[in-house]
Design an enzyme around this catalytic site. Sequence first.
Site, mmCIF file in Angstrom:
data_model
loop_
_atom_site.group_PDB
_atom_site.id
_atom_site.type_symbol
_atom_site.label_atom_id
_atom_site.label_comp_id
_atom_site.label_asym_id
_atom_site.label_seq_id
_atom_site.Cartn_x
_atom_site.Cartn_y
_atom_site.Cartn_z
ATOM 1 N N ASP A 151 0.854 -1.180 0.000
ATOM 2 C CA ASP A 151 0.000 0.000 0.000
ATOM 3 C C ASP A 151 0.895 1.237 0.000
ATOM 4 O OD1 ASP A 151 -2.057 1.821 0.509
ATOM 5 O OD2 ASP A 151 -3.086 0.420 1.851
ATOM 6 N N ASP A 170 -2.693 4.701 -2.567
ATOM 7 C CA ASP A 170 -3.620 5.399 -1.689
ATOM 8 C C ASP A 170 -4.079 6.726 -2.310
ATOM 9 O OD1 ASP A 170 -4.677 5.456 1.119
ATOM 10 O OD2 ASP A 170 -3.520 7.323 1.208
ATOM 11 N N GLU A 173 -6.701 3.769 -5.420
ATOM 12 C CA GLU A 173 -7.858 4.167 -4.613
ATOM 13 C C GLU A 173 -8.296 5.536 -5.115
ATOM 14 O OE1 GLU A 173 -9.224 4.954 -0.015
ATOM 15 O OE2 GLU A 173 -7.341 5.749 -0.760
ATOM 16 N N HIS A 175 -10.540 -1.159 5.463
ATOM 17 C CA HIS A 175 -10.256 -0.629 6.799
ATOM 18 C C HIS A 175 -10.875 0.745 7.043
ATOM 19 C CE1 HIS A 175 -7.518 1.141 4.010
ATOM 20 N NE2 HIS A 175 -7.191 2.049 4.902
ATOM 21 N N ASP A 176 -11.498 1.324 6.031
ATOM 22 C CA ASP A 176 -12.148 2.625 6.199
ATOM 23 C C ASP A 176 -13.667 2.494 6.253
ATOM 24 O OD1 ASP A 176 -9.673 3.932 5.971
ATOM 25 O OD2 ASP A 176 -9.847 4.045 3.781
#
Length: 549
Positions: free
Chosen positions: A96, A197, A248, A322-323
């Site tokens: 990531d 990200d 993302e 995870h968000d």
Amino acid sequence: MTDFKKSTIYQIYPKSFYDSNHDGIGDLNGVINKLDYLKELGVDYIWLTPFFVSPQNDNGYDVEDYYRIDPRYGTMDDFEKLVCEAEKRGIRLMLDMVFNHTSSRHEWFRKALAGDEKYKKYYIFKKGKTQGKAPTNWESKFGGSAWEYVPEMGEFYLHLFDVSQPDLNWDNEEVRKEIQKIILFWMEKGVKGFRFDVVNLISKGDFADDECGDGRRFYTDGPNIHNYLKELNAQTFGRDAEIVTVGEMSSTSMENCFQYAGEKSGELSMVFNFHHLKVDFAGNEKWVLVPADFMKLKKILFDWQEGMEKHQAWNAVFWCNHDQPRVVSRFGSEGRYWKESAKMLATLIHGMRGTPYIYQGEEIGMTNAGFTDISQYRDVESLNHFRILQEKGLTREDAYRILQVHSRDNGRTPMQWEKTENGGFTDGTPWIEVNKNYEDINAMQQLEDEDSIFHYYQKLIRLRKEYDVIAYGSFRTLDEQNPSVLAYMREHEDQKLIVVCNFYEKEVSWECPEELEGFRYLIGNYKGREGKKGVRLRAYEAMMLYKRE
Ligand code: GLC
Ligand code: CA
């Protein structure tokens, strides 16, 4: 070579996955410990969220040093061992990379603050409009102004996220070179995938006040974004055909995604977009309670499926990360139909055109955290908004109700491995509390149960590999206006697949608009079903029907 269209990717949030050394924080050795579990599930890649040296203000999305591993997570030796052990099990690693911003503790930023002109240009410093007033009215994604004043310099720096996450200046070629170097470094370590990200925010446009929003229109899918991605591709991962990439994309447009993830655009393999996960927001406002709009969800999913196919572009398909809150709590049920609804939601995603992502714990139907006190929360965004909501006049109780639904910590409670204390995640004190339901929901129990959610996911992963129609088929919606059923058809050469999902607990009769002659039942969440015209779909019932001419 792994074909990413037949692959499934599993996301690990190392901090909450498995703690191998009793300090309450998951680590890389913990991931190594659990590789056999992942092999059993059948996933092809693991995406690890950042484990680089970081002050952890945003749990590692604030990177202090891209070349070193945070000692909390382990050492470079551990990492190399992980690559090698994963490889032995046919699993590859996806890292990531957070390049929209660094941590304010990164050496570059510290030099910038110390007045080094070279490094000042690595970031976005601007003079205020008037004395003490920020250059623009943009808001940080985590609440408050996106600008921070540095008195010693008499200037502000931009931080689209936390104040400890200053944005990098991608218009500076030296920054882009640094980033290429970092990617090449990790490629040398045997990494076969990258997740970038919030990468569609890296190219900033005009620095102007936003009269009708929070500023995002000035930096989302910005003016040079496609050039920067093409350059990154050509200089780094594009040199290795085996590498898979995903961007993302925050508040993006489909038109831009045709390019980001277009088969021939030379940018990325695929994209995450989040429009389908805002159907329980009020517009872009997340910190409110509104019921999920199912028709909107359907329309967004369908539009993206059809649009991306038409432009030969590839989606990442997913519910969780995870968000996000846990999907079974969000769109399914934590109650009587917990298992059925978790399987229905899995069927819906895993039948689609795109690469499915599973977030740790999703495959066992983990639910929202159920926290009742602010002291249990850890996430910077939740803590900020808990305060902001009360400043806006909400009571503590109302603020709690919103956090319980929307907080990112819902997805960050530790993985529930077994019945033992702390769900077997750690024998120390976990950095964030384990969900109280770990005795009922845990991996060990589900590995033993043939009918578990785990085994259902395992089967879905296998089906994508076995049936070309799932991996490569075209997509067409069925019965689009149905207010409770989501259904679609996939077609590839002589194969057809119909996916039907009752999104609600209420039983509903459903008439398939297609002739079902010759279709057989491939998988579903109720026993003893066949593909028949006019069926009664039970609570959260889902199935895949398959036919080969
Ligand atoms: C992404 C990450 C999120 C992080 C943010 C800033 O949205 O998924 O966890 O807080 O970027 O890096
Ligand atoms: Ca640990």
